[in-house]
Structure formats: structure tokens, C-alpha cells
Design a protein around this motif. Sequence first.
Motif, mmCIF file in Angstrom:
data_model
loop_
_atom_site.group_PDB
_atom_site.id
_atom_site.type_symbol
_atom_site.label_atom_id
_atom_site.label_comp_id
_atom_site.label_asym_id
_atom_site.label_seq_id
_atom_site.Cartn_x
_atom_site.Cartn_y
_atom_site.Cartn_z
ATOM 1 N N ASN A 42 0.814 -1.220 0.000
ATOM 2 C CA ASN A 42 0.000 0.000 0.000
ATOM 3 C C ASN A 42 0.851 1.274 0.000
ATOM 4 N N VAL A 62 -3.380 3.682 2.533
ATOM 5 C CA VAL A 62 -4.352 2.897 1.786
ATOM 6 C C VAL A 62 -4.197 3.246 0.312
ATOM 7 N N ALA A 63 -3.873 2.280 -0.498
ATOM 8 C CA ALA A 63 -3.666 2.502 -1.938
ATOM 9 C C ALA A 63 -2.723 3.678 -2.173
ATOM 10 N N GLY A 64 -1.695 3.779 -1.354
ATOM 11 C CA GLY A 64 -0.704 4.840 -1.520
ATOM 12 C C GLY A 64 -1.100 6.176 -0.912
ATOM 13 N N ILE A 65 -2.315 6.252 -0.348
ATOM 14 C CA ILE A 65 -2.811 7.515 0.205
ATOM 15 C C ILE A 65 -2.671 7.509 1.730
ATOM 16 N N PRO A 66 -1.978 8.518 2.293
ATOM 17 C CA PRO A 66 -1.822 8.566 3.747
ATOM 18 C C PRO A 66 -3.073 9.088 4.441
ATOM 19 N N ILE A 67 -3.469 8.415 5.531
ATOM 20 C CA ILE A 67 -4.621 8.841 6.330
ATOM 21 C C ILE A 67 -4.125 9.055 7.757
ATOM 22 N N LEU A 126 -12.315 5.009 -7.503
ATOM 23 C CA LEU A 126 -11.896 3.739 -6.910
ATOM 24 C C LEU A 126 -12.583 3.585 -5.557
ATOM 25 N N LEU A 171 -12.766 1.201 -2.272
ATOM 26 C CA LEU A 171 -12.062 0.148 -1.543
ATOM 27 C C LEU A 171 -12.817 -0.224 -0.285
ATOM 28 N N GLU A 194 -9.901 -4.760 -0.096
ATOM 29 C CA GLU A 194 -8.563 -4.609 0.480
ATOM 30 C C GLU A 194 -8.110 -5.969 1.006
ATOM 31 N N ALA A 199 -5.317 4.472 -7.715
ATOM 32 C CA ALA A 199 -5.612 5.619 -6.847
ATOM 33 C C ALA A 199 -4.957 6.892 -7.380
ATOM 34 N N VAL A 219 -11.085 8.582 -4.517
ATOM 35 C CA VAL A 219 -10.913 7.275 -3.885
ATOM 36 C C VAL A 219 -11.763 7.270 -2.618
ATOM 37 N N ARG A 277 -13.220 4.854 0.617
ATOM 38 C CA ARG A 277 -13.074 3.614 1.364
ATOM 39 C C ARG A 277 -14.331 3.413 2.192
ATOM 40 N N LEU A 310 -10.881 9.339 0.588
ATOM 41 C CA LEU A 310 -9.424 9.403 0.733
ATOM 42 C C LEU A 310 -8.808 10.370 -0.267
ATOM 43 N N LYS A 311 -9.534 10.595 -1.350
ATOM 44 C CA LYS A 311 -9.023 11.502 -2.389
ATOM 45 C C LYS A 311 -10.206 12.100 -3.124
#
Lengths: 174, 117
Positions: free
Chosen positions: A11, A161-166, B3, B5, B64, B91, B97, B99, B108-109
Motif C-alpha cells: 500500500n 491505503v492505496a498509496g494515500i496517507p490517512i 476507486l 475500496l 482490500e 488511486a 478514492v 473507502r 481518501l481523495k
Amino acid sequence: MLILVTGGAANGKSRYAESLCMRAASPRFYLAAMQPYGAEGEKRITRHRAMREGKGFETIERYTDYASLVLPARGTALLECICNLTANEMFDENGSVSDPVERVLSGVDALCAQCETLIVVTNDVGSDGVSYAPETEAYIAALGTINRALAVRADTVVELVAGIPIAVKGELPI
Amino acid sequence: MVLILGGAGAGKKEYARSLGFTDADFSTDVSDGKPVLYDLETIVRDVDVPFDALLKKKLILCREVGSGVIPLDRSEREWREAVGRLCCALAKEATAVVRVVCGIPTVLKGKLPCISD
């Protein structure tokens, strides 16, 4: 400053952790806890090495006992990863099993005291809903305990998550 | 492309329906022109998915699979790796994106999408 980076496999945890290091003080130490087993392990290590190339990391391979490690200088360290370190502290090659929690945590505490910034990579191994043999269940429980204790110590906890920071705790550094 | 997830049973399809898509829009075929692709994690087990075709979908739903104990079986480990890397790449290209956790969408995006997008 302690930053805990977690997330599932593939990830983008390593990439993110390294980009955090690049913004932190020099010198930079890469603390490799993964023992290179077989071709697949070598491949992963090669991939991580290529990512770190040219970024000014000094690599220190150490599989156990971070409590007694003396870093050559004060700066930034990236410890990768707690899952491997926990397994190394828990299972030895003779098949004996011991409680890894205190050894892993005292190791991280010792590193933290020697760094301006310590970045620690871990993974959430308790989320697959599969039942395992008792030793593996004990590993999952130990790693869960360690992750919780690290999160209490950490200034920032980030999940990838999928390269995205949370941000899980604190604010995203980047 | 958006996307979506989430873990197994987290509510990814239900969320897609809440955006106005119907079951007739859902498919597991990458190139049939339908707007919603689901079970991406299963599709990549059998097929080398053309990345460009994925970008033509409106929604992509993927489970996931990277958490949990590292599988003993090598092909399972490689599968987790492939799904994770593919989702990182998707992503990057996605307009949004999302979740889904316990049926609740978290962004997330980008912005939460709506059907008119």
C-alpha cells in the motif's frame, strides 16, 4: 518525535516513510529487521534498496535486540518493520517461542531516545478473519499489543491505503 | 474513474447503488463497456488486466486484501502484492478514492462522487 506508519501489504508504506525521512534531519539510518529468506525476500530487499538509493541512508541490518543498539549519530532513523522484528524476537531458529512485547518496545524506546525523528513501519495482521495455529494467534496478539503501545507513544500515526496517507493520530506530516 | 475500496462485506456495492447505479451496470468484465467493475481483486487472479481499460470504467470496486498474516503460500503473497500495487496505481489516476467501512463511505481523495459525474 515518533511517527508510526501502518497499512496493508503493497500500500506504499515504505515509500511514504522514506519521504518522511527525506524531510527530517540528517544523518539518516535505515534499520532493517527483515531477515533475507530466499529469492522472494531478496527481491523485496532489492526493491527497497533501489527506492532508498541516493537518499543518503546508512543501512544497519539488525534482526533483534534494538535495546542495545548504539546509533553512530543523532538524526533520523527508519525502522522497518515491526512485524519482522516481533517475529524475530518471538521465534528463534531452534523452535522456541518467547514473549516479544517488552523486547520490541524497549528497543523502540532506546532508538527514540537516540533520534530526532524515529519512523517505525508496521502492519495490521489481525484483519484477515482467518483462524490460525496457537503460535500464530499468539503472534497476532503480541503484534496487536505492540502496535497499540507504539500508537500511545507516537506523536503521529498514519495509515496508508492505496498509496494515500490517512491520519489516525495527530496531523499528517506530509 | 472512482476507486472504491473496503474489506469483504463492507458495503462497496451498496455504496455504488446509492450513487444511482443499478445491478445492470455491474460487471466483472474489464472491457464490456459497463460502468461499474467489481471484484477487481478476483479478476486479477486470472487475467492480466489492461490498465487503460480500467481507467475507462466509472467505478472500480476492489477489496482490500493486504492486511492480516502474511500468507504461507507464495502465490497468495504475490496476489496480495499485485492487488495492492494495482490499487496504488489506480488511486493515482482516480478522480476520487472512497473507502467503505461498516457501510460508511470515507473519502481518501477528491470529493464524494454523485451519479451525474
